[in-house]
Every structure is written in C-alpha cells, then in structure tokens.
Scaffold this motif. Structure first.
Motif, PDB file in Angstrom:
ATOM      1  N   VAL A   1       0.833  -1.206   0.000  1.00  0.00           N
ATOM      2  CA  VAL A   1       0.000   0.000   0.000  1.00  0.00           C
ATOM      3  C   VAL A   1       0.862   1.249   0.000  1.00  0.00           C
ATOM      4  CG1 VAL A   1      -1.756   1.304   1.263  1.00  0.00           C
ATOM      5  CG2 VAL A   1      -1.844  -1.203   1.222  1.00  0.00           C
ATOM      6  N   ALA A   2       0.477   2.232  -0.803  1.00  0.00           N
ATOM      7  CA  ALA A   2       1.088   3.563  -0.791  1.00  0.00           C
ATOM      8  C   ALA A   2       0.047   4.564  -0.290  1.00  0.00           C
ATOM      9  CB  ALA A   2       1.567   3.949  -2.187  1.00  0.00           C
ATOM     10  N   ILE A   3       0.489   5.562   0.457  1.00  0.00           N
ATOM     11  CA  ILE A   3      -0.397   6.562   1.036  1.00  0.00           C
ATOM     12  C   ILE A   3      -0.087   7.912   0.403  1.00  0.00           C
ATOM     13  CG2 ILE A   3      -1.141   7.706   3.156  1.00  0.00           C
ATOM     14  CD1 ILE A   3      -0.016   5.249   4.684  1.00  0.00           C
ATOM     15  N   ALA A   4      -1.086   8.531  -0.216  1.00  0.00           N
ATOM     16  CA  ALA A   4      -0.920   9.848  -0.835  1.00  0.00           C
ATOM     17  C   ALA A   4      -1.865  10.840  -0.173  1.00  0.00           C
ATOM     18  CB  ALA A   4      -1.185   9.771  -2.339  1.00  0.00           C
ATOM     19  N   ASP A   5      -1.310  11.748   0.616  1.00  0.00           N
ATOM     20  CA  ASP A   5      -2.098  12.760   1.315  1.00  0.00           C
ATOM     21  C   ASP A   5      -1.168  13.904   1.660  1.00  0.00           C
ATOM     22  OD1 ASP A   5      -3.508  14.173   3.629  1.00  0.00           O
ATOM     23  OD2 ASP A   5      -4.999  12.653   3.114  1.00  0.00           O
ATOM     24  N   ASP A   6      -1.651  15.136   1.510  1.00  0.00           N
ATOM     25  CA  ASP A   6      -0.777  16.280   1.759  1.00  0.00           C
ATOM     26  C   ASP A   6      -0.614  16.600   3.242  1.00  0.00           C
ATOM     27  OD1 ASP A   6      -3.427  17.119   1.905  1.00  0.00           O
ATOM     28  OD2 ASP A   6      -2.968  19.158   1.265  1.00  0.00           O
ATOM     29  N   GLN A   7      -1.337  15.930   4.118  1.00  0.00           N
ATOM     30  CA  GLN A   7      -1.217  16.165   5.553  1.00  0.00           C
ATOM     31  C   GLN A   7      -0.379  15.058   6.197  1.00  0.00           C
ATOM     32  OE1 GLN A   7      -4.871  17.223   7.602  1.00  0.00           O
ATOM     33  NE2 GLN A   7      -5.832  17.781   5.658  1.00  0.00           N
ATOM     34  N   ALA A   8       0.750  15.446   6.744  1.00  0.00           N
ATOM     35  CA  ALA A   8       1.666  14.466   7.334  1.00  0.00           C
ATOM     36  C   ALA A   8       1.018  13.707   8.484  1.00  0.00           C
ATOM     37  CB  ALA A   8       2.934  15.177   7.822  1.00  0.00           C
TER      38      ALA A   8
ATOM     39  N   VAL B   1       4.505   0.710   1.540  1.00  0.00           N
ATOM     40  CA  VAL B   1       5.741   0.762   0.754  1.00  0.00           C
ATOM     41  C   VAL B   1       6.172   2.174   0.419  1.00  0.00           C
ATOM     42  CG1 VAL B   1       5.372  -1.521  -0.238  1.00  0.00           C
ATOM     43  CG2 VAL B   1       4.450   0.486  -1.411  1.00  0.00           C
ATOM     44  N   GLY B   2       5.374   3.171   0.812  1.00  0.00           N
ATOM     45  CA  GLY B   2       5.778   4.542   0.540  1.00  0.00           C
ATOM     46  C   GLY B   2       4.681   5.543   0.819  1.00  0.00           C
ATOM     47  N   GLU B   3       5.082   6.809   0.917  1.00  0.00           N
ATOM     48  CA  GLU B   3       4.141   7.899   1.135  1.00  0.00           C
ATOM     49  C   GLU B   3       4.388   8.995   0.103  1.00  0.00           C
ATOM     50  OE1 GLU B   3       4.321   9.451   5.079  1.00  0.00           O
ATOM     51  OE2 GLU B   3       4.213   7.471   6.044  1.00  0.00           O
ATOM     52  N   ALA B   4       3.335   9.743  -0.203  1.00  0.00           N
ATOM     53  CA  ALA B   4       3.434  10.865  -1.134  1.00  0.00           C
ATOM     54  C   ALA B   4       2.653  12.041  -0.568  1.00  0.00           C
ATOM     55  CB  ALA B   4       2.888  10.476  -2.503  1.00  0.00           C
ATOM     56  N   ALA B   5       3.215  13.248  -0.714  1.00  0.00           N
ATOM     57  CA  ALA B   5       2.571  14.445  -0.172  1.00  0.00           C
ATOM     58  C   ALA B   5       1.715  15.159  -1.202  1.00  0.00           C
ATOM     59  CB  ALA B   5       3.630  15.404   0.378  1.00  0.00           C
ATOM     60  N   ASP B   6       1.726  14.698  -2.445  1.00  0.00           N
ATOM     61  CA  ASP B   6       0.858  15.269  -3.483  1.00  0.00           C
ATOM     62  C   ASP B   6       0.733  14.268  -4.618  1.00  0.00           C
ATOM     63  OD1 ASP B   6       3.077  15.603  -5.328  1.00  0.00           O
ATOM     64  OD2 ASP B   6       3.631  17.398  -4.222  1.00  0.00           O
ATOM     65  N   GLY B   7      -0.104  14.622  -5.603  1.00  0.00           N
ATOM     66  CA  GLY B   7      -0.362  13.703  -6.695  1.00  0.00           C
ATOM     67  C   GLY B   7       0.861  13.395  -7.537  1.00  0.00           C
ATOM     68  N   HIS B   8       1.726  14.390  -7.727  1.00  0.00           N
ATOM     69  CA  HIS B   8       2.937  14.167  -8.522  1.00  0.00           C
ATOM     70  C   HIS B   8       3.822  13.115  -7.861  1.00  0.00           C
ATOM     71  CE1 HIS B   8       6.369  15.004 -11.119  1.00  0.00           C
ATOM     72  NE2 HIS B   8       7.115  15.107 -10.027  1.00  0.00           N
ATOM     73  N   GLU B   9       3.999  13.239  -6.545  1.00  0.00           N
ATOM     74  CA  GLU B   9       4.800  12.254  -5.823  1.00  0.00           C
ATOM     75  C   GLU B   9       4.150  10.871  -5.874  1.00  0.00           C
ATOM     76  OE1 GLU B   9       5.761  13.431  -1.871  1.00  0.00           O
ATOM     77  OE2 GLU B   9       6.798  15.275  -2.482  1.00  0.00           O
TER      78      GLU B   9
ATOM     79  N   ARG C   1       6.655  -1.331  -6.845  1.00  0.00           N
ATOM     80  CA  ARG C   1       5.431  -2.104  -7.064  1.00  0.00           C
ATOM     81  C   ARG C   1       4.447  -1.795  -5.949  1.00  0.00           C
ATOM     82  NH1 ARG C   1       3.077  -6.794  -5.524  1.00  0.00           N
ATOM     83  NH2 ARG C   1       4.840  -7.550  -4.277  1.00  0.00           N
ATOM     84  N   VAL C   2       3.275  -1.330  -6.343  1.00  0.00           N
ATOM     85  CA  VAL C   2       2.226  -0.954  -5.390  1.00  0.00           C
ATOM     86  C   VAL C   2       0.953  -1.683  -5.781  1.00  0.00           C
ATOM     87  CG1 VAL C   2       0.879   0.940  -4.414  1.00  0.00           C
ATOM     88  CG2 VAL C   2       3.270   1.323  -5.045  1.00  0.00           C
ATOM     89  N   ASP C   3       0.275  -2.260  -4.809  1.00  0.00           N
ATOM     90  CA  ASP C   3      -0.988  -2.949  -5.077  1.00  0.00           C
ATOM     91  C   ASP C   3      -2.188  -2.018  -4.922  1.00  0.00           C
ATOM     92  OD1 ASP C   3       0.266  -5.482  -5.478  1.00  0.00           O
ATOM     93  OD2 ASP C   3       0.419  -5.713  -3.303  1.00  0.00           O
ATOM     94  N   VAL C   4      -2.159  -1.189  -3.876  1.00  0.00           N
ATOM     95  CA  VAL C   4      -3.273  -0.280  -3.595  1.00  0.00           C
ATOM     96  C   VAL C   4      -2.718   1.076  -3.189  1.00  0.00           C
ATOM     97  CG1 VAL C   4      -5.291   0.174  -2.139  1.00  0.00           C
ATOM     98  CG2 VAL C   4      -4.753  -2.177  -2.817  1.00  0.00           C
ATOM     99  N   VAL C   5      -3.279   2.136  -3.773  1.00  0.00           N
ATOM    100  CA  VAL C   5      -2.921   3.498  -3.383  1.00  0.00           C
ATOM    101  C   VAL C   5      -4.094   4.119  -2.634  1.00  0.00           C
ATOM    102  CG1 VAL C   5      -2.232   5.802  -4.153  1.00  0.00           C
ATOM    103  CG2 VAL C   5      -1.483   3.777  -5.436  1.00  0.00           C
ATOM    104  N   LEU C   6      -3.832   4.620  -1.428  1.00  0.00           N
ATOM    105  CA  LEU C   6      -4.818   5.432  -0.718  1.00  0.00           C
ATOM    106  C   LEU C   6      -4.596   6.867  -1.173  1.00  0.00           C
ATOM    107  CD1 LEU C   6      -4.634   3.956   2.904  1.00  0.00           C
ATOM    108  CD2 LEU C   6      -6.114   3.288   1.013  1.00  0.00           C
ATOM    109  N   MET C   7      -5.550   7.421  -1.917  1.00  0.00           N
ATOM    110  CA  MET C   7      -5.352   8.691  -2.615  1.00  0.00           C
ATOM    111  C   MET C   7      -6.295   9.775  -2.103  1.00  0.00           C
ATOM    112  SD  MET C   7      -3.558   9.889  -5.381  1.00  0.00           S
ATOM    113  CE  MET C   7      -3.366   8.586  -6.615  1.00  0.00           C
ATOM    114  N   ASP C   8      -5.707  10.830  -1.551  1.00  0.00           N
ATOM    115  CA  ASP C   8      -6.495  12.001  -1.196  1.00  0.00           C
ATOM    116  C   ASP C   8      -6.912  12.703  -2.481  1.00  0.00           C
ATOM    117  OD1 ASP C   8      -7.713  13.982   0.313  1.00  0.00           O
ATOM    118  OD2 ASP C   8      -5.865  15.101   0.650  1.00  0.00           O
ATOM    119  N   VAL C   9      -8.042  13.403  -2.457  1.00  0.00           N
ATOM    120  CA  VAL C   9      -8.513  14.096  -3.661  1.00  0.00           C
ATOM    121  C   VAL C   9      -7.859  15.462  -3.800  1.00  0.00           C
ATOM    122  CG1 VAL C   9     -10.509  15.091  -4.833  1.00  0.00           C
ATOM    123  CG2 VAL C   9     -10.715  12.884  -3.690  1.00  0.00           C
ATOM    124  N   ARG C  10      -7.880  16.231  -2.739  1.00  0.00           N
ATOM    125  CA  ARG C  10      -7.431  17.622  -2.814  1.00  0.00           C
ATOM    126  C   ARG C  10      -6.005  17.741  -2.300  1.00  0.00           C
ATOM    127  NH1 ARG C  10     -13.099  20.561  -0.906  1.00  0.00           N
ATOM    128  NH2 ARG C  10     -14.440  19.238  -2.201  1.00  0.00           N
TER     129      ARG C  10
END
Length: 236
Positions: free
Chosen positions: A16-23, A42-50, A59-68
C-alpha cells in the motif's frame, strides 16, 4: 514457548502507498496499516505528482489517494496511475461522502472511496476488497454516485457495441441490478439464485465488457446505453 507468527509472507502482503498532503493523516494511516500482518506500507506521497512517481518506482498494489492535494490533485493522479502497464488499485480518501470530486476520481479509474473518519476496520476491509478486484463502495454511495454520473451522460442513440450485444438476458439483469447499487447477496435474493451464481455472472460481465470492477462495469453500461439515468428510457 513463543506463539507461531501470524505474519503473511512478504510476497503475499498487500503493498500500500499513502498519498495525502497532511503528514499527520499519513502517519495515522501508516500506524493502522502496519499493525496488519497482511499489509505493507511501501511509501508515502505528499501530493499527486509524488504519488505518480512512487507508483512508477515501486510495485504498489493499492494506493490510498487524497482528492485535494497541491501540484497534482488526486483525480489527475488517479488517471495517470491507472494508465500504467501494471496499475495498482486506487482507493480515494475524502472528507465528504457526496464529494463530486471523489466521483470524478472514480470515473478517472479509482476502484472506490472511503471517508477519512471511517473506522479502521472498514478501511482495512476496503483495501482488501479493492485488492481482490472488488469495488469499495457502500450501496448508498454507489446509488448517489450513479445519480450524479447519470446527470452528465448524454442520451444514447447508437447501436450496442459487440461486447454489449454479447451479453445474455441474465447478464443484463445482473448488470441492471448492479446499476441500482445492489450487492451480490441482494441480487441473489431478487433472482432466487445462489450468490455464487451471481458472482459467476459478475465475472463474465467484467470479462466481456473489459471492466476493472463492478463500479466501472456500471460506468461502461451508462456510457454505452445499456443502462439509462433515472427518468430516461434506455436506447434499446
């Protein structure tokens, strides 16, 4: 004597990867996920580009993706992520269950969405569900999503595609029921068949219509005139 480990082998864990701009949100999600033996963050991202770069690099199976999110929002990031050769499933995280931006992300390729204040058990179930190829949408949310989606779909007057024309009457019935937001259990009760039979029909629908999951089955059906938005007659 120590108890035997319940950890899943590394290769069997859901990555799982976590994408959210709030730490703080990312830290809370990581804490919940890393307590599960079958899930690996397996990783974190602070925005959509990351998020896009992360899914390309690992390799990521599921991304938890914030919208904004800044730079690239979750909708654009979702579209880019699922366009890859081996795309992960995307589970949208949103504050509001009627967030139209979240519905746009579903159309962009996400397999479902969860509220950020959902119970940890529900979030974990959703991750496992989308990883298994199902959609993570409660029937109420599915119905609302399709209401909003249906308002944007133009009237369909074209002939059915070869894929759509190949559906059997029973498969059309199952597709219509899915479009109403019914679960497999509810469909089985309506049609007086075993739930395993419904699952078989759903599997055939996914294959014939080349859809990722049941949500995209219904989106395909609306776009190709198999289902009509409420109040509009079907083209066939």
């Amino acid at each position: 004597m120590s108890e035997p480990s319940t950890d899943a082998p590394a290769g069997d864990r859901i990555r799982v990867a976590i994408a959210d701009d709030q730490a703080l949100v990312r830290a809370g999600l990581r804490m919940v996920l890393e307590a599960e033996p079958d899930i690996e963050v397996v990783g974190e991202a602070a925005d959509g580009h990351e998020a896009i770069e992360l899914t390309r690099a690992r390799r990521v199976d599921v991304v938890l993706m914030d919208v904004r999110m800044p730079r690239v929002d979750g909708i654009a990031a979702t579209a880019s992520v699922v366009a890859g050769p081996h795309p992960p499933r995307v589970l949208i995280l949103t504050t509001f269950d009627l967030d139209e931006n979240a519905f746009a992300a579903i159309r962009a390729g996400a397999s479902g969405f969860m509220l950020k204040d959902a119970r940890p058990a529900d979030l974990l179930a959703a991750i496992r569900s989308v990883h298994a190829g199902d959609a993570a949408l409660a029937p109420r949310i599915t119905r609302r999503m399709l209401e909003l989606f249906g308002q944007e779909v133009p009237a369909q007057n074209t002939a059915l595609s070869p894929e759509a024309a190949s559906l059997t009457p029973r498969e059309r019935e199952v597709l219509t029921a899915i479009g109403e937001g019914l679960s497999n259990t509810e469909i089985a009760k309506r049609q007086f068949v075993a739930e395993s039979t419904v699952k078989t029909h759903v599997g055939r629908l996914l294959t014939k219509l080349n859809a990722r999951d049941r949500v995209h089955l219904v989106i395909y059906a609306y776009e190709h005139g198999l289902l009509a938005p409420k109040g509009r007659p079907r083209s066939d």
